[in-house]
Design a protein around this motif. Structure first.
Motif, PDB file in Angstrom:
ATOM      1  N   ARG A  31     -24.019 -33.331  29.508  1.00  0.00           N
ATOM      2  CA  ARG A  31     -24.310 -34.707  29.092  1.00  0.00           C
ATOM      3  C   ARG A  31     -25.509 -35.255  29.865  1.00  0.00           C
ATOM      4  N   PRO A  32     -26.512 -35.805  29.157  1.00  0.00           N
ATOM      5  CA  PRO A  32     -27.683 -36.394  29.826  1.00  0.00           C
ATOM      6  C   PRO A  32     -27.400 -37.840  30.237  1.00  0.00           C
ATOM      7  N   LEU A  33     -28.329 -38.414  30.953  1.00  0.00           N
ATOM      8  CA  LEU A  33     -28.250 -39.836  31.264  1.00  0.00           C
ATOM      9  C   LEU A  33     -28.498 -40.642  29.999  1.00  0.00           C
ATOM     10  N   GLY A  34     -27.820 -41.775  29.916  1.00  0.00           N
ATOM     11  CA  GLY A  34     -28.059 -42.719  28.834  1.00  0.00           C
ATOM     12  C   GLY A  34     -29.118 -43.721  29.256  1.00  0.00           C
ATOM     13  N   PRO A  35     -29.430 -44.685  28.377  1.00  0.00           N
ATOM     14  CA  PRO A  35     -30.470 -45.678  28.701  1.00  0.00           C
ATOM     15  C   PRO A  35     -30.212 -46.427  30.011  1.00  0.00           C
ATOM     16  N   ARG A  36     -28.965 -46.861  30.247  1.00  0.00           N
ATOM     17  CA  ARG A  36     -28.673 -47.564  31.500  1.00  0.00           C
ATOM     18  C   ARG A  36     -28.833 -46.635  32.701  1.00  0.00           C
ATOM     19  N   GLY A  37     -28.417 -45.396  32.555  1.00  0.00           N
ATOM     20  CA  GLY A  37     -28.570 -44.430  33.641  1.00  0.00           C
ATOM     21  C   GLY A  37     -30.030 -44.176  33.974  1.00  0.00           C
ATOM     22  N   LEU A  38     -30.869 -44.145  32.941  1.00  0.00           N
ATOM     23  CA  LEU A  38     -32.307 -43.937  33.158  1.00  0.00           C
ATOM     24  C   LEU A  38     -32.933 -45.109  33.911  1.00  0.00           C
ATOM     25  N   ARG A  39     -32.346 -46.301  33.798  1.00  0.00           N
ATOM     26  CA  ARG A  39     -32.817 -47.473  34.565  1.00  0.00           C
ATOM     27  C   ARG A  39     -32.229 -47.501  35.968  1.00  0.00           C
ATOM     28  N   ASP A  40     -30.938 -47.130  36.082  1.00  0.00           N
ATOM     29  CA  ASP A  40     -30.243 -47.282  37.361  1.00  0.00           C
ATOM     30  C   ASP A  40     -30.565 -46.188  38.376  1.00  0.00           C
ATOM     31  N   ALA A  41     -30.837 -44.976  37.935  1.00  0.00           N
ATOM     32  CA  ALA A  41     -31.106 -43.879  38.880  1.00  0.00           C
ATOM     33  C   ALA A  41     -32.330 -44.176  39.762  1.00  0.00           C
ATOM     34  N   PRO A  42     -33.449 -44.648  39.193  1.00  0.00           N
ATOM     35  CA  PRO A  42     -34.571 -45.010  40.078  1.00  0.00           C
ATOM     36  C   PRO A  42     -34.213 -46.163  41.025  1.00  0.00           C
ATOM     37  N   ALA A  43     -33.384 -47.098  40.561  1.00  0.00           N
ATOM     38  CA  ALA A  43     -32.953 -48.206  41.430  1.00  0.00           C
ATOM     39  C   ALA A  43     -32.148 -47.657  42.619  1.00  0.00           C
ATOM     40  N   ALA A  44     -31.348 -46.636  42.381  1.00  0.00           N
ATOM     41  CA  ALA A  44     -30.602 -46.012  43.477  1.00  0.00           C
ATOM     42  C   ALA A  44     -31.570 -45.393  44.484  1.00  0.00           C
ATOM     43  N   GLY A  45     -32.607 -44.747  43.997  1.00  0.00           N
ATOM     44  CA  GLY A  45     -33.617 -44.178  44.890  1.00  0.00           C
ATOM     45  C   GLY A  45     -34.319 -45.249  45.707  1.00  0.00           C
ATOM     46  N   ARG A  46     -34.653 -46.361  45.071  1.00  0.00           N
ATOM     47  CA  ARG A  46     -35.301 -47.462  45.802  1.00  0.00           C
ATOM     48  C   ARG A  46     -34.354 -48.024  46.862  1.00  0.00           C
ATOM     49  N   TRP A  47     -33.063 -48.128  46.525  1.00  0.00           N
ATOM     50  CA  TRP A  47     -32.098 -48.622  47.507  1.00  0.00           C
ATOM     51  C   TRP A  47     -32.031 -47.672  48.702  1.00  0.00           C
ATOM     52  N   LEU A  48     -31.955 -46.375  48.451  1.00  0.00           N
ATOM     53  CA  LEU A  48     -31.920 -45.396  49.546  1.00  0.00           C
ATOM     54  C   LEU A  48     -33.149 -45.539  50.434  1.00  0.00           C
ATOM     55  N   ARG A  49     -34.314 -45.651  49.818  1.00  0.00           N
ATOM     56  CA  ARG A  49     -35.569 -45.807  50.576  1.00  0.00           C
ATOM     57  C   ARG A  49     -35.548 -47.092  51.391  1.00  0.00           C
ATOM     58  N   ASP A  50     -35.235 -48.212  50.750  1.00  0.00           N
ATOM     59  CA  ASP A  50     -35.281 -49.511  51.420  1.00  0.00           C
ATOM     60  C   ASP A  50     -34.209 -49.650  52.504  1.00  0.00           C
ATOM     61  N   ALA A  51     -33.084 -48.959  52.344  1.00  0.00           N
ATOM     62  CA  ALA A  51     -32.001 -49.016  53.332  1.00  0.00           C
ATOM     63  C   ALA A  51     -32.209 -48.012  54.464  1.00  0.00           C
ATOM     64  N   GLY A  52     -33.288 -47.241  54.398  1.00  0.00           N
ATOM     65  CA  GLY A  52     -33.549 -46.253  55.446  1.00  0.00           C
ATOM     66  C   GLY A  52     -32.614 -45.060  55.385  1.00  0.00           C
ATOM     67  N   CYS A  53     -32.137 -44.748  54.205  1.00  0.00           N
ATOM     68  CA  CYS A  53     -31.206 -43.620  54.019  1.00  0.00           C
ATOM     69  C   CYS A  53     -31.907 -42.409  53.420  1.00  0.00           C
ATOM     70  N   LEU A  54     -33.050 -42.066  53.985  1.00  0.00           N
ATOM     71  CA  LEU A  54     -33.762 -40.887  53.516  1.00  0.00           C
ATOM     72  C   LEU A  54     -32.983 -39.646  53.950  1.00  0.00           C
ATOM     73  N   PRO A  55     -32.490 -38.866  52.993  1.00  0.00           N
ATOM     74  CA  PRO A  55     -31.685 -37.708  53.380  1.00  0.00           C
ATOM     75  C   PRO A  55     -32.520 -36.575  53.967  1.00  0.00           C
ATOM     76  N   THR A  56     -31.880 -35.822  54.840  1.00  0.00           N
ATOM     77  CA  THR A  56     -32.465 -34.599  55.374  1.00  0.00           C
ATOM     78  C   THR A  56     -32.244 -33.457  54.388  1.00  0.00           C
ATOM     79  N   LEU A  57     -31.113 -33.529  53.685  1.00  0.00           N
ATOM     80  CA  LEU A  57     -30.730 -32.523  52.696  1.00  0.00           C
ATOM     81  C   LEU A  57     -29.916 -33.201  51.608  1.00  0.00           C
ATOM     82  N   VAL A  58     -30.101 -32.730  50.371  1.00  0.00           N
ATOM     83  CA  VAL A  58     -29.314 -33.194  49.236  1.00  0.00           C
ATOM     84  C   VAL A  58     -28.533 -32.011  48.690  1.00  0.00           C
ATOM     85  N   ILE A  59     -27.255 -32.239  48.437  1.00  0.00           N
ATOM     86  CA  ILE A  59     -26.447 -31.267  47.697  1.00  0.00           C
ATOM     87  C   ILE A  59     -26.002 -31.984  46.435  1.00  0.00           C
TER      88      ILE A  59
END
Length: 178
Positions: A27-55
């Motif tokens: 199953r792919p992302l839907g329209p809302r998912g396509l909007r929210d996923a970049p917002a999650a990335g911006r939140w991680l960046r702005d909150a200083g939660c840059l991961p060392t590793l992603v699983i």
């Protein structure tokens, strides 16, 4: 991360998927998912939660969530795609985490519910302050798509166990509708 030093475990539930009549894993992302996923990335960046590793789960919606979130971080982050994260129970997720090198200070898991929610609640269930109780209560009521839980983990990844972490943040980033 060595015994006694704090690391961060960040749990990101995949963004909202579409239901186009394909197998669940595809199953792919839907329209809302396509909007929210970049917002999650911006939140991680702005909150200083840059991961060392992603699983990341191998499910398409999880891989797409990570790709769109990663594009907002401003840095390259190594990612591994692990089929065990798809439909995993909390114990299975802990096993995946236990295999991570202690040199990884911030680990991001991109996965699914109910496993991520149950893992977060289990790890943080011994909240020591009233300020921690409210976010844990919110998280245990609902861990929606694109939700992010950040846990401080005082032991090595191999020693991470129920009740051993503190929930330091819980957010549900949303992208703007166009």
């Amino acid at each position: 991360m060595s015994a006694g030093s704090a690391g961060r475990l960040v749990l990101l539930r995949h963004s909202k998927s579409a239901r186009p009549g394909v197998a669940d894993h595809e199953r792919p992302l839907g329209p809302r998912g396509l909007r929210d996923a970049p917002a999650a990335g911006r939140w991680l960046r702005d909150a200083g939660c840059l991961p060392t590793l992603v699983i990341c789960s191998t499910a398409r919606r999880a891989r797409e969530t990570w790709a769109l979130a990663a594009g907002q971080l401003g840095a390259e982050v190594p990612a591994r795609f692990d089929e065990r994260v798809y439909a995993a129970e909390p114990e299975e997720l802990l096993e995946v985490v236990s295999e991570v090198s202690d040199e990884v200070k911030t680990l991001l898991l991109v996965g699914h519910n109910p496993g991520l929610e149950e893992l977060a609640v289990s790890l943080a269930r011994k909240a020591v302050a009233a300020a921690e109780a409210e976010p844990i209560e919110r998280l245990s009521r609902k861990f929606p798509t694109s939700a992010i839980a950040v846990l401080s983990c005082p032991a090595s990844w191999q020693e991470l166990a129920p009740g051993s972490a503190r929930l330091t943040d819980f957010a549900v980033p949303r992208g703007a509708a166009r």
